[in-house]
Design a protein around this motif. Structure first.
Motif, PDB file in Angstrom:
ATOM      1  N   LEU A 187      52.220  55.812  34.955  1.00  0.00           N
ATOM      2  CA  LEU A 187      53.525  56.283  34.485  1.00  0.00           C
ATOM      3  C   LEU A 187      53.428  57.678  33.885  1.00  0.00           C
ATOM      4  N   ALA A 188      52.390  57.908  33.072  1.00  0.00           N
ATOM      5  CA  ALA A 188      52.239  59.224  32.441  1.00  0.00           C
ATOM      6  C   ALA A 188      52.024  60.313  33.492  1.00  0.00           C
ATOM      7  N   ALA A 189      51.172  60.036  34.476  1.00  0.00           N
ATOM      8  CA  ALA A 189      50.902  61.029  35.519  1.00  0.00           C
ATOM      9  C   ALA A 189      52.147  61.284  36.366  1.00  0.00           C
ATOM     10  N   ARG A 190      52.867  60.226  36.697  1.00  0.00           N
ATOM     11  CA  ARG A 190      54.075  60.403  37.508  1.00  0.00           C
ATOM     12  C   ARG A 190      55.130  61.179  36.729  1.00  0.00           C
ATOM     13  N   GLY A 191      55.252  60.877  35.428  1.00  0.00           N
ATOM     14  CA  GLY A 191      56.220  61.610  34.611  1.00  0.00           C
ATOM     15  C   GLY A 191      55.939  63.100  34.604  1.00  0.00           C
ATOM     16  N   ARG A 192      54.673  63.478  34.416  1.00  0.00           N
ATOM     17  CA  ARG A 192      54.302  64.904  34.419  1.00  0.00           C
ATOM     18  C   ARG A 192      54.620  65.549  35.756  1.00  0.00           C
ATOM     19  N   LEU A 203      56.804  64.627  38.091  1.00  0.00           N
ATOM     20  CA  LEU A 203      58.235  64.720  38.354  1.00  0.00           C
ATOM     21  C   LEU A 203      58.875  65.869  37.574  1.00  0.00           C
ATOM     22  N   VAL A 204      58.463  66.037  36.328  1.00  0.00           N
ATOM     23  CA  VAL A 204      59.014  67.132  35.521  1.00  0.00           C
ATOM     24  C   VAL A 204      58.555  68.476  36.066  1.00  0.00           C
ATOM     25  N   ASP A 205      57.290  68.565  36.443  1.00  0.00           N
ATOM     26  CA  ASP A 205      56.759  69.833  36.958  1.00  0.00           C
ATOM     27  C   ASP A 205      57.442  70.246  38.258  1.00  0.00           C
ATOM     28  N   ARG A 206      57.820  69.284  39.081  1.00  0.00           N
ATOM     29  CA  ARG A 206      58.432  69.597  40.378  1.00  0.00           C
ATOM     30  C   ARG A 206      59.908  69.970  40.270  1.00  0.00           C
ATOM     31  N   ALA A 207      60.559  69.536  39.215  1.00  0.00           N
ATOM     32  CA  ALA A 207      61.996  69.755  39.086  1.00  0.00           C
ATOM     33  C   ALA A 207      62.296  71.220  38.782  1.00  0.00           C
TER      34      ALA A 207
END
Length: 198
Positions: free
Chosen positions: A71-76, A78-82
């Motif tokens: 979850l932590a890796a996916r959150g980072r 997703l935010v970085d790609r936005a």
């Protein structure tokens, strides 16, 4: 050549064991599952699992640390790609909704069994969770710049409560319909206007 072939198989085996453990712990509770139950669930014997984990407590820790890391890796990511905060918020919500709908056993195990972790594993899970929450808080801060940090964190935790409580109660709704409903509710909750003090 052998090491390359062994690596993926080892990773797949570990993932299968973690998935089976999550299902069994969710269904019967940590104390209601034996190492032999876990072995049978993946087509082997209980003692054979000791090649992968030193015991049931370590396996529980691996289950909860693994999902927290993912979850932590996916959150980072997703935010970085936005490209902008609203896109990031939508991506975070979609990502968490997918987790809640596709891996409800992990939510059950986390809620019920966190106290059975070793102190070290519990600290690791909490640290990873704090990082995940802060990804959300950073996005919300850009969208609601006048809202204090503690209120933003409370909003994120409340949204998690909403998203994590619903997979078991969607009834006749399809997965897609439930995901859409949760997205609308999540956006509305996280971007809700501050109440008028009057």
């Amino acid at each position: 050549m052998t090491s390359k072939a062994t690596g993926p198989r080892t990773g797949e085996r570990r993932a299968a064991i973690l998935g089976a453990a999550a299902r069994l712990f969710a269904a019967h509770g940590y104390r209601g599952v034996t190492i032999d139950d876990l072995g049978r669930a993946v087509g082997t014997t209980g003692p054979a699992l000791y090649r992968h984990f030193p015991g049931k407590e370590a396996l529980l820790g691996a289950v909860l640390v693994d999902v927290s890391e993912r979850l932590a890796a996916r959150g980072r990511t997703l935010v970085d790609r936005a490209e902008e905060p609203r896109e990031a918020l939508t991506a975070l919500l979609r990502g968490h909704i997918s987790f809640a709908l596709d891996e409800p056993d992990l939510i059950t195990v986390h809620d019920r069994e966190l106290g059975n972790l070793t102190d070290e594993d519990r600290r690791t899970v909490r640290r990873l969770q704090r990082g995940y929450v802060e990804e959300w808080v950073g996005v919300l801060a850009a969208l609601r710049p006048d809202t204090p940090g503690p209120a933003l964190r409370a909003s994120v935790h409340a949204a998690f409560g909403l998203l994590n409580s619903t997979p078991h109660s969607r009834g006749p709704l399809s997965r897609g319909a439930m995901a859409d409903l949760l997205l609308r509710m999540g956006v509305a909750a996280l971007l809700a206007e501050e109440p008028d003090p009057r």
